[in-house]
Design a protein around this motif. Structure first.
Motif, mmCIF file in Angstrom:
data_model
loop_
_atom_site.group_PDB
_atom_site.id
_atom_site.type_symbol
_atom_site.label_atom_id
_atom_site.label_comp_id
_atom_site.label_asym_id
_atom_site.label_seq_id
_atom_site.Cartn_x
_atom_site.Cartn_y
_atom_site.Cartn_z
ATOM 1 N N LYS A 169 46.052 36.746 34.425
ATOM 2 C CA LYS A 169 46.937 37.933 33.664
ATOM 3 C C LYS A 169 46.770 37.730 32.115
ATOM 4 C CE LYS A 169 49.771 39.202 37.566
ATOM 5 N NZ LYS A 169 50.975 39.302 38.255
ATOM 6 N N ALA A 170 46.763 36.578 31.718
ATOM 7 C CA ALA A 170 46.871 36.299 30.207
ATOM 8 C C ALA A 170 45.349 36.305 29.690
ATOM 9 C CB ALA A 170 47.369 35.081 29.981
ATOM 10 N N GLY A 171 44.298 36.765 30.427
ATOM 11 C CA GLY A 171 43.082 36.904 29.921
ATOM 12 C C GLY A 171 42.064 35.527 30.139
ATOM 13 N N ALA A 172 42.371 34.582 31.163
ATOM 14 C CA ALA A 172 41.784 33.337 31.090
ATOM 15 C C ALA A 172 40.599 33.675 32.313
ATOM 16 C CB ALA A 172 42.573 32.353 31.641
ATOM 17 N N ARG A 173 39.308 32.768 32.051
ATOM 18 C CA ARG A 173 38.459 32.765 32.703
ATOM 19 C C ARG A 173 38.430 31.506 33.672
ATOM 20 N NH1 ARG A 173 33.628 36.269 29.887
ATOM 21 N NH2 ARG A 173 35.305 37.113 28.642
ATOM 22 N N PHE A 205 43.016 36.908 47.537
ATOM 23 C CA PHE A 205 44.220 37.070 46.075
ATOM 24 C C PHE A 205 43.832 37.636 45.054
ATOM 25 C CE2 PHE A 205 45.061 33.001 48.342
ATOM 26 C CZ PHE A 205 46.240 32.963 48.716
ATOM 27 N N PHE A 206 42.371 37.646 44.489
ATOM 28 C CA PHE A 206 41.870 38.148 43.447
ATOM 29 C C PHE A 206 40.725 39.397 43.675
ATOM 30 C CE2 PHE A 206 43.287 33.698 42.611
ATOM 31 C CZ PHE A 206 44.118 33.930 41.727
ATOM 32 N N GLY A 207 40.597 39.705 44.917
ATOM 33 C CA GLY A 207 39.535 40.482 45.245
ATOM 34 C C GLY A 207 38.219 40.332 44.341
ATOM 35 N N ASP A 208 37.487 41.517 43.839
ATOM 36 C CA ASP A 208 36.259 41.328 43.426
ATOM 37 C C ASP A 208 36.204 40.720 42.008
ATOM 38 O OD1 ASP A 208 37.017 43.305 41.809
ATOM 39 O OD2 ASP A 208 36.008 44.926 42.756
ATOM 40 N N MET A 259 26.061 34.807 36.921
ATOM 41 C CA MET A 259 26.553 34.214 35.787
ATOM 42 C C MET A 259 26.713 35.335 34.672
ATOM 43 S SD MET A 259 26.639 31.115 36.084
ATOM 44 C CE MET A 259 27.030 30.914 34.428
ATOM 45 N N ASP A 260 26.056 36.409 34.782
ATOM 46 C CA ASP A 260 26.163 37.439 33.720
ATOM 47 C C ASP A 260 27.522 38.228 33.830
ATOM 48 O OD1 ASP A 260 23.803 37.034 32.712
ATOM 49 O OD2 ASP A 260 22.528 38.737 33.458
ATOM 50 N N GLY A 292 32.907 39.017 31.663
ATOM 51 C CA GLY A 292 34.253 39.149 32.102
ATOM 52 C C GLY A 292 34.308 40.186 33.331
ATOM 53 N N ALA A 293 33.358 40.634 33.958
ATOM 54 C CA ALA A 293 33.474 41.551 35.138
ATOM 55 C C ALA A 293 34.103 40.633 36.054
ATOM 56 C CB ALA A 293 32.182 41.760 35.550
ATOM 57 N N THR A 294 33.715 39.397 36.380
ATOM 58 C CA THR A 294 34.412 38.527 37.201
ATOM 59 C C THR A 294 35.411 37.443 36.491
ATOM 60 O OG1 THR A 294 32.411 37.069 37.417
ATOM 61 C CG2 THR A 294 32.694 38.679 39.084
ATOM 62 N N LYS A 295 36.330 37.151 37.064
ATOM 63 C CA LYS A 295 37.373 36.051 36.290
ATOM 64 C C LYS A 295 37.168 34.771 36.828
ATOM 65 C CE LYS A 295 38.809 39.625 33.741
ATOM 66 N NZ LYS A 295 38.401 39.675 32.232
ATOM 67 N N ILE A 296 36.907 34.466 37.892
ATOM 68 C CA ILE A 296 36.646 33.299 38.741
ATOM 69 C C ILE A 296 35.281 33.200 39.080
ATOM 70 C CG2 ILE A 296 37.489 31.752 40.424
ATOM 71 C CD1 ILE A 296 40.153 33.003 40.534
ATOM 72 N N LEU A 297 34.493 31.998 38.494
ATOM 73 C CA LEU A 297 33.443 31.779 39.289
ATOM 74 C C LEU A 297 33.540 30.538 40.036
ATOM 75 C CD1 LEU A 297 30.291 32.585 39.401
ATOM 76 C CD2 LEU A 297 30.045 31.074 37.268
ATOM 77 N N VAL A 298 33.301 30.712 41.371
ATOM 78 C CA VAL A 298 33.114 29.690 42.356
ATOM 79 C C VAL A 298 31.872 29.216 42.462
ATOM 80 C CG1 VAL A 298 33.437 28.785 44.749
ATOM 81 C CG2 VAL A 298 35.067 30.642 43.847
#
Length: 700
Positions: free
Chosen positions: A480-484, A513-516, A534-535, A540-546
């Motif tokens: 929510k604070a903008g982190a990736r 929890f975080f959807g797409d 990766m792109d 920033g289209a995704t916020k969490i990269l597993v």
């Protein structure tokens, strides 16, 4: 040609007396390779890793509980299992004048037991003495002997690494047969050096290890192991120095420039070079400008700026009128390098291209043509660069990144795409000096320890897996604070036989929890899908990269500030450090969360503790060497690695330095191995199979 004196050592182990076809196959599985069976020399160099002391021969009442003892007893009574069948234990009551000892046999062969332990007879039994229900017992004695058998029992019995189906006594017998084949070898070490070390000959040292007189004979620091470890290290250092001498003598072309192109690149950089970067560039330029062929390793901690150093080296070579190439082990890493290099090269007016295994046919043809006619200055790519159809007009510098991931032949193949090509290898794995000498002793070394200005410190914390819900909740607040966020898992898919988190399963959980906003990348994905994932994360289209460890090196997303590593206790220390280095690359405060499943063993505890204490990759690498040994510090053993059989770099660092110095002295005096000692040293190279280096002597 291998000297005929050594022929008995290179005969098949199956041909040794007492080694039949069945044992031969087991030895092949343990010590052979895909294309060749186990040989006598493999048995000789497969030294015991421990021993059993059979010299402890107390009376029964004095036998220590929990220790191996060899006891003289009289057989009093046999007590078969009470129940029908053979499921219960068969007990044999024995005694001496001080007390009783029960011998216990499960799934017993009653006929054999009654034969080897006849009632009323005296026997020697050797094994672990335990206390059960207040009485001393020995379960399945290691040895049951009469007086003649005791006389033949080794006082200290060697313990070998085995494979399923290969029994200790069979292995010991095979090793003894191999030792009997060892010819009388001349001494290859300097007489003065031998006196100073108090070492025995090669053959005597081998004999003492296969027939130890005391348990400490097998200790790595004792003179018998030390002698053989030094021989192995000396053979390796001689081979490395011979390769290096040959490359420098046969090849080399001075590549000189005024530095104009490099100056343009430096002007385009958004930061000043660190002192270490300036020193490394100066060392590389000096090599490039000399008549000798460069073979240099540039090692730097995570984020120390190796790519920029490599580009400045390329600029020097291009200004001298030649082309350059950079080869990386993965497509992600190659694209990352190209993304760094292309804009800076463009600012200096240089022409660069990317080549990977999945270029479209038209793109690939255009790149191949531009390389062949000299229109391209720089090509960045994967191992696609060493394919047969890749030809350069005038290749002058080959840069190989993460070179320990390539076999030694791949590593040199790019350099063979031109005449007198200089080679610069790079690694982001800080290597302890001991390992650098052993793995890369044929190279000069430049080191980047400083980080470019602006790199952030990383707050590292260890969290028990039971608190994973708290971690997920914390990520929600951070996003929510903008982190990736990177979330790294050790496996791609779940398995019934493994409790490790799988990347695919974890991604599904987080999407609840975080959807797409959750992306996924792993090594089994198609290249284009990996790039797309990766792109999406980069923009920033995704916020969490597993991810799996495919993101371990080279991936650069400055906006990513949180690294979560699941099952951190399963990763190596250097690998954890590499993964942590994916964050702290921008201006934001960064953190690394190490999720572990307890209870932790001492090594895992030490690993997580050192990560919390320091971000110094070189200190971490030294600790990794201490905790795990050299075989794992660079990841899985690679085909380019030495693969020592006796030497241990974590324990024999002093011997390695001495071997390096000795190798240099030998080659100064007798570079062609023509003297009497040189001829003896040729035997050493054959014994430890470093004889490929001798072919260089014959080649000219």
């Amino acid at each position: 040609m291998r000297p005929s004196l050594l022929d008995p050592l290179f005969a098949s182990a199956s041909a040794l007396p007492g080694v039949g076809p069945k044992t031969g196959k087991l030895l092949d599985r343990l010590l052979g390779e895909a294309e060749r069976p186990a040989r006598a020399i493999d048995l000789l160099l497969h030294i015991p890793f421990s021993s059993i002391d059979r010299r402890n021969r107390p009376k029964v009442a004095q036998a220590a509980i929990g220790a191996v003892s060899t006891l003289k007893v009289r057989v009093v009574e046999h007590r078969p299992p009470r129940a029908k069948g053979r499921n219960g234990p068969w007990r044999v009551l024995t005694e001496d004048e001080t007390g009783d000892l029960t011998l216990v046999f499960f799934r017993a062969n009653s006929g054999w037991i009654e034969k080897v332990l006849p009632v009323g007879e005296t026997r020697w039994v050797s094994g672990l003495v335990e206390l059960y229900d207040g009485f001393r017992q020995m379960v399945h004695p290691d040895r049951i002997l009469d007086e003649a058998g005791l006389a033949a029992l080794p006082p200290v019995e060697p313990v070998y690494g085995l494979t399923e189906g290969l029994f200790p006594r069979v292995m010991a017998k095979a090793a003894a047969a191999a030792l009997a084949r060892l010819p009388q070898l001349p001494e290859w070490l300097d007489a003065k050096f031998l006196r100073a070390t108090d070492w025995e000959s090669f053959g005597a040292s081998l004999g003492r290890l296969h027939y130890p007189q005391m348990p400490r004979d097998l200790a790595p620091e004792e003179k018998f192991v030390a002698r053989l470890a030094f021989d192995e290290l000396l053979s390796h250092q001689l081979a490395l120095r011979l390769v290096r001498l040959k490359m420098q003598v046969l090849h080399g072309r001075a590549q000189k420039s005024e530095g104009a192109l490099a100056a343009r690149i430096r002007a385009a950089l958004p930061f000043d070079l660190t002192g270490d970067q300036k020193s490394a560039v100066a060392e590389i330029v000096a090599d490039l400008s000399s008549e000798k062929r460069m073979l240099r390793l540039l090692q730097g901690d995570v984020g120390s700026g190796k790519t920029v150093v490599a580009l400045l080296a390329m600029a020097h070579v291009i200004e001298a009128g030649r082309q350059t190439a950079l080869m990386a082990p993965t497509e992600i890493l190659a694209r990352q390098h190209f993304a760094t290099i292309a804009p800076l090269a463009g600012a200096a007016g240089l022409r660069a291209a990317l080549m990977t295994g999945r270029d479209k046919a038209a793109e690939r043809r255009a790149t191949l043509e531009a390389l062949a006619n000299g229109a391209l200055d720089i090509v960045v790519g994967t191992h696609a660069l060493v394919q047969d159809d890749v030809a350069f007009a005038r290749l002058g510098l080959a840069v190989i990144d993460e070179q320990h991931r390539f076999g030694v032949h791949q590593r040199l193949a790019l350099g063979e795409k031109g005449e007198a090509v200089d080679v610069l290898a790079m690694t982001a794995t800080p290597i302890p000096r001991t390992l650098a000498l052993a793995f890369f002793g044929d190279m000069d070394l430049s080191t980047l320890r400083e980080k470019p200005p602006g790199r952030q410190t990383i707050d590292t914390r260890a969290v028990n897996v039971e608190r994973i819900d708290e971690v997920v909740a914390g990520l929600g607040r951070a996003i929510k604070a903008g982190a990736r966020v990177y979330w790294v898992c050790p496996l791609v898919e779940g398995s019934e036989e493994s409790d490790l988190a799988a990347a695919q399963d974890r991604a599904e959980d987080l999407r609840k929890f975080f959807g797409d906003r959750v992306g996924l990348v792993h090594g089994q994905m198609k290249g284009r899908d990996k790039d797309a994932a990766m792109d999406d994360f980069s923009c920033g289209a995704t916020k969490i990269l597993v991810a799996t460890t495919v993101i371990e090196v080279g991936v650069n997303v400055p906006e990513a500030t949180i690294m979560v590593i699941e099952h951190a206790e399963r990763f190596g220390l250097a690998q954890l450090h590499q993964l942590r280095g994916r964050v702290g690359r921008g201006t934001g405060k960064s953190s690394c969360i190490l999720i572990y499943a307890g209870p932790l063993n001492e090594t895992a505890k030490a690993r997580l503790e050192i990560l919390r204490e320091t971000e110094d990759g070189f200190r971490i690498a030294e600790e990794d060497l201490r905790l795990r040994g050299e075989g794992e510090v660079l990841g899985a053993r690679q085909s380019g690695a030495p693969g020592f059989k006796i030497a241990r770099l974590d324990l024999h660092a002093d011997l390695l330095r001495a071997a390096r110095e000795e190798a240099e002295k030998i080659l100064e005096v007798d570079p062609e191995f023509l003297s009497e000692r040189g001829q003896n040293l040729r035997l050493l190279l054959y014994i430890f199979e470093r004889d490929q280096a001798l072919k260089l002597l014959r080649a000219g």
